[in-house]
Design a protein around this motif. Structure first.
Motif, PDB file in Angstrom:
ATOM      1  N   PRO A 145     -24.252  81.508   9.444  1.00  0.00           N
ATOM      2  CA  PRO A 145     -23.827  82.144  10.699  1.00  0.00           C
ATOM      3  C   PRO A 145     -24.216  81.368  11.954  1.00  0.00           C
ATOM      4  O   PRO A 145     -23.411  81.243  12.875  1.00  0.00           O
ATOM      5  N   PHE A 146     -25.455  80.854  12.004  1.00  0.00           N
ATOM      6  CA  PHE A 146     -25.921  80.176  13.214  1.00  0.00           C
ATOM      7  C   PHE A 146     -25.175  78.857  13.443  1.00  0.00           C
ATOM      8  O   PHE A 146     -24.745  78.548  14.559  1.00  0.00           O
ATOM      9  N   LYS A 147     -24.990  78.090  12.388  1.00  0.00           N
ATOM     10  CA  LYS A 147     -24.270  76.822  12.518  1.00  0.00           C
ATOM     11  C   LYS A 147     -22.803  77.068  12.870  1.00  0.00           C
ATOM     12  O   LYS A 147     -22.224  76.355  13.708  1.00  0.00           O
ATOM     13  N   THR A 148     -22.204  78.075  12.246  1.00  0.00           N
ATOM     14  CA  THR A 148     -20.803  78.384  12.524  1.00  0.00           C
ATOM     15  C   THR A 148     -20.615  78.790  13.979  1.00  0.00           C
ATOM     16  O   THR A 148     -19.700  78.310  14.662  1.00  0.00           O
ATOM     17  N   PHE A 149     -21.469  79.680  14.453  1.00  0.00           N
ATOM     18  CA  PHE A 149     -21.341  80.125  15.839  1.00  0.00           C
ATOM     19  C   PHE A 149     -21.654  78.990  16.817  1.00  0.00           C
ATOM     20  O   PHE A 149     -21.039  78.900  17.887  1.00  0.00           O
ATOM     21  N   LYS A 150     -22.600  78.122  16.464  1.00  0.00           N
ATOM     22  CA  LYS A 150     -22.917  76.981  17.323  1.00  0.00           C
ATOM     23  C   LYS A 150     -21.718  76.049  17.472  1.00  0.00           C
ATOM     24  O   LYS A 150     -21.368  75.613  18.582  1.00  0.00           O
ATOM     25  N   LEU A 151     -21.043  75.745  16.354  1.00  0.00           N
ATOM     26  CA  LEU A 151     -19.860  74.885  16.408  1.00  0.00           C
ATOM     27  C   LEU A 151     -18.712  75.578  17.134  1.00  0.00           C
ATOM     28  O   LEU A 151     -17.920  74.921  17.829  1.00  0.00           O
ATOM     29  N   PHE A 152     -18.598  76.892  16.987  1.00  0.00           N
ATOM     30  CA  PHE A 152     -17.567  77.630  17.708  1.00  0.00           C
ATOM     31  C   PHE A 152     -17.778  77.540  19.223  1.00  0.00           C
ATOM     32  O   PHE A 152     -16.832  77.294  19.980  1.00  0.00           O
ATOM     33  N   VAL A 153     -19.008  77.724  19.667  1.00  0.00           N
ATOM     34  CA  VAL A 153     -19.316  77.623  21.102  1.00  0.00           C
ATOM     35  C   VAL A 153     -19.042  76.208  21.599  1.00  0.00           C
ATOM     36  O   VAL A 153     -18.484  76.005  22.690  1.00  0.00           O
ATOM     37  N   ALA A 154     -19.414  75.183  20.791  1.00  0.00           N
ATOM     38  CA  ALA A 154     -19.148  73.799  21.189  1.00  0.00           C
ATOM     39  C   ALA A 154     -17.653  73.535  21.313  1.00  0.00           C
ATOM     40  O   ALA A 154     -17.203  72.852  22.251  1.00  0.00           O
ATOM     41  N   ALA A 155     -16.850  74.089  20.384  1.00  0.00           N
ATOM     42  CA  ALA A 155     -15.396  73.904  20.448  1.00  0.00           C
ATOM     43  C   ALA A 155     -14.801  74.593  21.668  1.00  0.00           C
ATOM     44  O   ALA A 155     -13.906  74.050  22.337  1.00  0.00           O
ATOM     45  N   VAL A 156     -15.302  75.798  21.992  1.00  0.00           N
ATOM     46  CA  VAL A 156     -14.793  76.519  23.159  1.00  0.00           C
ATOM     47  C   VAL A 156     -15.124  75.773  24.440  1.00  0.00           C
ATOM     48  O   VAL A 156     -14.277  75.615  25.340  1.00  0.00           O
ATOM     49  N   PHE A 157     -16.362  75.275  24.561  1.00  0.00           N
ATOM     50  CA  PHE A 157     -16.752  74.512  25.754  1.00  0.00           C
ATOM     51  C   PHE A 157     -15.936  73.229  25.883  1.00  0.00           C
ATOM     52  O   PHE A 157     -15.552  72.827  26.993  1.00  0.00           O
ATOM     53  N   LEU A 158     -15.651  72.572  24.756  1.00  0.00           N
ATOM     54  CA  LEU A 158     -14.832  71.356  24.790  1.00  0.00           C
ATOM     55  C   LEU A 158     -13.419  71.668  25.270  1.00  0.00           C
ATOM     56  O   LEU A 158     -12.849  70.933  26.096  1.00  0.00           O
ATOM     57  N   TYR A 159     -12.866  72.769  24.787  1.00  0.00           N
ATOM     58  CA  TYR A 159     -11.519  73.162  25.209  1.00  0.00           C
ATOM     59  C   TYR A 159     -11.494  73.514  26.697  1.00  0.00           C
ATOM     60  O   TYR A 159     -10.573  73.105  27.426  1.00  0.00           O
ATOM     61  N   LEU A 160     -12.493  74.246  27.165  1.00  0.00           N
ATOM     62  CA  LEU A 160     -12.539  74.619  28.579  1.00  0.00           C
ATOM     63  C   LEU A 160     -12.714  73.392  29.463  1.00  0.00           C
ATOM     64  O   LEU A 160     -12.106  73.290  30.537  1.00  0.00           O
ATOM     65  N   ARG A 161     -13.527  72.445  29.016  1.00  0.00           N
ATOM     66  CA  ARG A 161     -13.736  71.236  29.818  1.00  0.00           C
ATOM     67  C   ARG A 161     -12.459  70.404  29.898  1.00  0.00           C
ATOM     68  O   ARG A 161     -12.103  69.900  30.976  1.00  0.00           O
ATOM     69  N   ARG A 162     -11.752  70.287  28.774  1.00  0.00           N
ATOM     70  CA  ARG A 162     -10.495  69.535  28.792  1.00  0.00           C
ATOM     71  C   ARG A 162      -9.444  70.242  29.648  1.00  0.00           C
ATOM     72  O   ARG A 162      -8.704  69.578  30.401  1.00  0.00           O
ATOM     73  N   SER A 163      -9.391  71.568  29.552  1.00  0.00           N
ATOM     74  CA  SER A 163      -8.420  72.313  30.363  1.00  0.00           C
ATOM     75  C   SER A 163      -8.731  72.180  31.845  1.00  0.00           C
ATOM     76  O   SER A 163      -7.819  71.993  32.666  1.00  0.00           O
ATOM     77  N   ALA A 164     -10.011  72.271  32.202  1.00  0.00           N
ATOM     78  CA  ALA A 164     -10.393  72.136  33.610  1.00  0.00           C
ATOM     79  C   ALA A 164     -10.084  70.728  34.121  1.00  0.00           C
ATOM     80  O   ALA A 164      -9.596  70.556  35.254  1.00  0.00           O
ATOM     81  N   SER A 165     -10.349  69.722  33.297  1.00  0.00           N
ATOM     82  CA  SER A 165     -10.045  68.343  33.713  1.00  0.00           C
ATOM     83  C   SER A 165      -8.551  68.137  33.914  1.00  0.00           C
ATOM     84  O   SER A 165      -8.116  67.482  34.874  1.00  0.00           O
ATOM     85  N   TYR A 166      -7.756  68.725  33.021  1.00  0.00           N
ATOM     86  CA  TYR A 166      -6.300  68.595  33.146  1.00  0.00           C
ATOM     87  C   TYR A 166      -5.792  69.279  34.412  1.00  0.00           C
ATOM     88  O   TYR A 166      -4.944  68.739  35.136  1.00  0.00           O
ATOM     89  N   LEU A 167      -6.322  70.467  34.693  1.00  0.00           N
ATOM     90  CA  LEU A 167      -5.878  71.196  35.884  1.00  0.00           C
ATOM     91  C   LEU A 167      -6.295  70.473  37.159  1.00  0.00           C
ATOM     92  O   LEU A 167      -5.531  70.405  38.128  1.00  0.00           O
ATOM     93  N   LEU A 168      -7.502  69.916  37.154  1.00  0.00           N
ATOM     94  CA  LEU A 168      -7.955  69.192  38.343  1.00  0.00           C
ATOM     95  C   LEU A 168      -7.159  67.911  38.550  1.00  0.00           C
ATOM     96  O   LEU A 168      -6.927  67.491  39.692  1.00  0.00           O
TER      97      LEU A 168
END
Length: 418
Positions: free
Chosen positions: A35-58
């Motif tokens: 559970p801990f590793k799965t949730f950690k990778l999920f949070v990392a994937a979400v942050f990566l997606y948000l960072r890429r989306s923010a960079s694209y919008l900017l």
């Protein structure tokens, strides 16, 4: 990667061993086992997606960002100031909440490559059935206080528990027709269908991106598998048939596939993306099929069942057929009378209860159990999303590791060949 790199990756024991280890790590990565590793990778994937989306919008959406900031500032100013506009803002927020709620339910129903939440069975279907039964009981359809007076999260419609005498005398004496009930539940059904069409876009875009990069999605690669069990083999046969007839995939065929309950429509979206079908051709056919045709078929069917039009037709046809069977002709009048008596018993409005009579509220316990089931399904749906996102993120990391090792192993081979 060249041909020498591919040969190295297929014959090198270190690379093949690393592939097996990666496959085992992917299979073990679940919320129940890690559970801990799965949730950690999920949070990392979400942050990566948000960072890429923010960079694209900017980088590409400066005007859009400016418009969003201006709208947010104006909305905040209007909310903080008192005045006659507050009432209109509250009404507007109710409409926005109503629209987003039913669109979200539609997206949740179709997203996830077949693992979506069955929100038609949980929300839209019961809403249409309850409204139809209430309209038949009260003999009128003007039950809603507003368009948004529907089933929503932690909110029941106002008309559900009201006695019929609060709505006025019955308008229809011999049953409410389909043409009068359908417009009352049509908007939420279309919004739900719009959400299901939007939920079909991720497989299309992911497959199109894989096609442009020269790859193929795993769902298309496994279409020829044997499958496990009778259902699995039949599903794989249907997948193979769709893939072999991909040359006929056009606006009309997509419209037909989207217009009927079809659990394999995700595969059609993947195929459209893989063969680079135009976006608007795919989306418009999906939108018309799901938001217009399919939702109206489902809505009309539920209304016909609940207002007894379909049941009356079945009853008449059944009695007509049984009249030709020897021995049934004499018993048919009594049977028909009992059926009509049972229908009238459940459709007649109960008299209003006075305040000095204690009534057991069975609906509270039923609602609690129903809400518990819905929340369990929501948690299961969220768990599937978390697990799939974490596994996808880990698989990308593993592919980078394999590419680096393959290049390292293939570089001496290329130097020797030179």
């Amino acid at each position: 990667m060249g041909s020498s790199g591919k040969r190295a990756s297929s014959t090198n024991p270190a690379i093949s061993g690393l592939r097996e280890k990666h496959q085992q790590d992917l299979e073990k990565l679940t919320l129940t086992s890690q559970p801990f590793k799965t949730f950690k990778l999920f949070v990392a994937a979400v942050f990566l997606y948000l960072r890429r989306s923010a960079s694209y919008l900017l980088a590409n959406g400066g005007l859009f960002m400016l418009l969003v900031i201006v709208l947010a500032a104006v909305s905040a100013l209007l909310v903080t100031l008192d005045g006659p506009h507050v009432k209109h803002l509250e009404e507007l927020s109710e409409y926005v909440r109503f629209g987003l709620w039913w669109i979200f339910l539609g997206v949740a129903s179709s997203i996830g490559l077949g693992s979506g939440l069955h929100t038609f069975v949980l929300y839209l279907g019961p809403h249409i059935a309850l409204f139809t039964i209430k309209a038949m009981t009260c003999g009128r359809v003007d039950l809603k206080t507003a368009i948004y007076d529907t089933i929503q999260l932690k909110r029941s419609p106002s008309w559900l528990d009201k006695p019929c005498n609060e709505f006025g005398p019955p308008v229809f004496s011999s049953g409410v027709p389909l043409s009068s009930i359908l417009p009352q539940v049509q908007i939420e059904a279309i919004l739900w269908g719009l959400g299901t069409a939007l939920g079909e876009l991720p497989p299309y875009f992911i497959s199109r991106a894989a096609s442009l990069s020269g790859g193929k999605m795993e769902e298309l690669e496994t279409c020829g598998g044997d499958g496990t069990g009778f259902i699995g083999r039949r599903v794989n046969q249907i997948k193979g048939w769709l893939l072999s007839h991909s040359q006929y995939l056009n606006f009309f065929t997509i419209l037909v596939l989207a217009s009927v309950p079809n659990p394999l429509f995700d595969l059609a979206g993947i195929m459209c993306g893989q063969f680079e079908k135009p976006f608007w051709e795919f989306f418009l056919a999906t939108l018309i099929g799901k938001a217009v045709i399919k939702t109206h078929i489902q809505t009309v069917f539920i209304i016909c069942v609940c207002n007894n039009q379909l049941l009356d037709w079945i009853e008449n046809e059944l009695i007509y057929i049984l009249s030709f069977v020897p021995g049934f002709a004499s018993a048919l009048p009594a049977l028909a009378a009992k059926l009509r008596l049972m229908k009238e018993k459940y459709l007649v409005a109960s008299p209003p209860v006075t305040s000095d009579i204690n009534v057991k509220k069975w609906d509270l316990s039923f609602a609690s159990v129903w809400n518990g089931v819905v929340w369990l399904m929501l948690l299961n749906f969220f768990g599937q999303i978390v697990t799939a996102t974490a596994q996808r993120y880990l698989k990308k990391q593993q592919e980078k590791e394999l590419d680096a090792l393959t290049k390292k192993k293939s570089s001496p081979v290329s130097k020797k060949s030179n």
